[in-house]
Design a protein around this motif. Structure first.
Motif, mmCIF file in Angstrom:
data_model
loop_
_atom_site.group_PDB
_atom_site.id
_atom_site.type_symbol
_atom_site.label_atom_id
_atom_site.label_comp_id
_atom_site.label_asym_id
_atom_site.label_seq_id
_atom_site.Cartn_x
_atom_site.Cartn_y
_atom_site.Cartn_z
ATOM 1 N N VAL A 121 -25.405 48.536 68.888
ATOM 2 C CA VAL A 121 -25.722 49.533 68.040
ATOM 3 C C VAL A 121 -25.833 49.165 66.607
ATOM 4 O O VAL A 121 -26.738 49.387 65.900
ATOM 5 N N ALA A 122 -24.683 48.721 66.099
ATOM 6 C CA ALA A 122 -24.369 48.157 64.908
ATOM 7 C C ALA A 122 -25.379 47.468 64.380
ATOM 8 O O ALA A 122 -25.882 47.447 63.167
ATOM 9 N N GLU A 123 -25.714 46.365 65.306
ATOM 10 C CA GLU A 123 -26.746 45.462 64.917
ATOM 11 C C GLU A 123 -28.109 45.930 64.814
ATOM 12 O O GLU A 123 -28.849 45.647 63.901
ATOM 13 N N VAL A 124 -28.396 46.802 65.533
ATOM 14 C CA VAL A 124 -29.694 47.320 65.673
ATOM 15 C C VAL A 124 -29.835 48.377 64.322
ATOM 16 O O VAL A 124 -31.014 48.313 63.528
ATOM 17 N N VAL A 125 -28.771 49.003 63.973
ATOM 18 C CA VAL A 125 -28.687 50.005 62.568
ATOM 19 C C VAL A 125 -29.198 49.001 61.456
ATOM 20 O O VAL A 125 -29.919 49.049 60.815
#
Length: 175
Positions: free
Chosen positions: A133-137
């Motif tokens: 999730v952090a990478e996608v954001v």
């Protein structure tokens, strides 16, 4: 439990993000409320002017003309009101989106850093999901988009001014 300095910094960043979002939402609520009050006051002035005009109508033709003008003025006011309300709400949304976009990358990077520093404290499936999730954001917001700017200007403050309202505002300025 003792937290690392980077954990406290990340937590502080997350709390600041929350406060920024709350502040933008409260300012937006104030903007909408101010717009509503402005529209109510203008409608009251308009109603007073129309009342005086009705008193001057002396025959059926003048009354029918007055009724037609009253109806068209009300339709114009309603349309203008909702247009202005839409502008105010759109401005609120744009400002909130801008805050989110500008701060979400920072939060995503901080979350990823925290997950990298304390891998044993978080179960692997959860850590892997949070890292993803952090990478996608980070990838979505840091490379493709800039914070949104409001294009509405003061539209909410001036939208919905019908011909009766404009005349009332001009008359109020002359007194």
């Amino acid at each position: 439990m003792i937290f690392s300095e980077s954990s406290l910094s990340f937590y502080r960043t997350a709390l600041n993000f929350s406060l920024d979002c709350n502040n933008v939402m409260l300012q937006g609520a104030r903007r909408v409320r101010s717009y509503q009050i402005e529209q109510i006051e203008a409608a009251m002035v308009d109603c007073g002017m129309l009342s005086k005009k009705l008193e001057k109508a002396s025959n059926s033709e003048e009354l029918l003309t007055f009724g037609s003008e009253l109806l068209s003025g009300q339709i114009e006011r309603i349309t203008g009101y909702w247009s202005g309300m839409s502008n105010a709400l759109g401005q609120n949304q744009a400002e909130l989106t801008g805050v989110f976009q500008s701060r979400a990358v920072e939060l995503a990077d901080g979350l990823k850093q925290q997950l990298d520093q304390t891998p044993a404290a978080i179960p692997e499936p959860l850590a892997a999901t949070l890292k993803m999730v952090a990478e996608v954001v980070h990838n979505t917001l840091s490379t493709k988009q800039q914070p949104m700017r409001s294009t509405h200007g003061n539209g909410a403050q001036h939208a919905g001014r019908g011909k009766h309202q404009d005349a009332g505002a001009q008359q109020a300025r002359h007194h």
